[in-house]
Design a protein around this motif. Structure first.
Motif, PDB file in Angstrom:
ATOM      1  N   SER A 190      -4.754   7.069   7.380  1.00  0.00           N
ATOM      2  CA  SER A 190      -5.768   8.069   7.033  1.00  0.00           C
ATOM      3  C   SER A 190      -6.310   7.884   5.618  1.00  0.00           C
ATOM      4  N   SER A 191      -6.117   6.704   5.048  1.00  0.00           N
ATOM      5  CA  SER A 191      -6.513   6.447   3.668  1.00  0.00           C
ATOM      6  C   SER A 191      -8.000   6.674   3.447  1.00  0.00           C
TER       7      SER A 191
ATOM      8  N   TYR B 206       0.849  -1.192   0.000  1.00  0.00           N
ATOM      9  CA  TYR B 206       0.000   0.000   0.000  1.00  0.00           C
ATOM     10  C   TYR B 206       0.889   1.247   0.000  1.00  0.00           C
TER      11      TYR B 206
ATOM     12  N   LEU C  65      -1.758   4.867   5.095  1.00  0.00           N
ATOM     13  CA  LEU C  65      -2.688   3.797   5.424  1.00  0.00           C
ATOM     14  C   LEU C  65      -3.608   4.210   6.567  1.00  0.00           C
TER      15      LEU C  65
ATOM     16  N   LEU D 271      -6.079  -2.688   4.404  1.00  0.00           N
ATOM     17  CA  LEU D 271      -7.061  -1.594   4.463  1.00  0.00           C
ATOM     18  C   LEU D 271      -8.230  -1.891   5.400  1.00  0.00           C
ATOM     19  N   LYS D 272      -8.322  -3.113   5.917  1.00  0.00           N
ATOM     20  CA  LYS D 272      -9.433  -3.459   6.823  1.00  0.00           C
ATOM     21  C   LYS D 272      -9.303  -2.754   8.144  1.00  0.00           C
TER      22      LYS D 272
ATOM     23  N   ARG E 112     -10.064   3.122   3.130  1.00  0.00           N
ATOM     24  CA  ARG E 112     -10.190   2.147   4.211  1.00  0.00           C
ATOM     25  C   ARG E 112     -11.394   1.260   3.940  1.00  0.00           C
ATOM     26  N   GLY E 113     -11.229  -0.046   4.109  1.00  0.00           N
ATOM     27  CA  GLY E 113     -12.307  -0.996   3.920  1.00  0.00           C
ATOM     28  C   GLY E 113     -12.499  -1.469   2.494  1.00  0.00           C
TER      29      GLY E 113
END
Length: 75
Positions: free
Chosen positions: A35-36, A22, A33, A74-75, A39-40
């Motif tokens: 503050s992406s 990532y 990551l 990203l989870k 996310r999810g």
């Protein structure tokens, strides 16, 4: 003297690190990551973006396993 044949050691593939991937492939556009804005995101959503967004075409070399690792991060 007799010798006993040895069984070769099978070395597995190195672990795929989604966090590192990532950071290398995604953070430039989507932020760190932590503050992406993605996310999810699922592996399917990431693959869809790569396939359909021209700005992401350069990521088409990522393998299915690498994309899954990024989704897991990203989870």
């Amino acid at each position: 003297p007799t010798t006993t044949p040895t069984t070769p050691t099978v070395v597995g593939a190195p672990a795929i690190h989604g966090v590192a991937l990532y950071g290398q492939a995604c953070s430039g556009c989507h932020g760190s990551l932590a503050s992406s804005n993605k996310r999810g995101a699922s592996a399917a959503a990431i693959s869809n973006g790569i396939a359909n967004l021209s700005i992401m075409k350069s990521l088409s070399t990522l393998t299915t396993d690498q994309i899954a690792a990024i989704a897991t991060a990203l989870k």
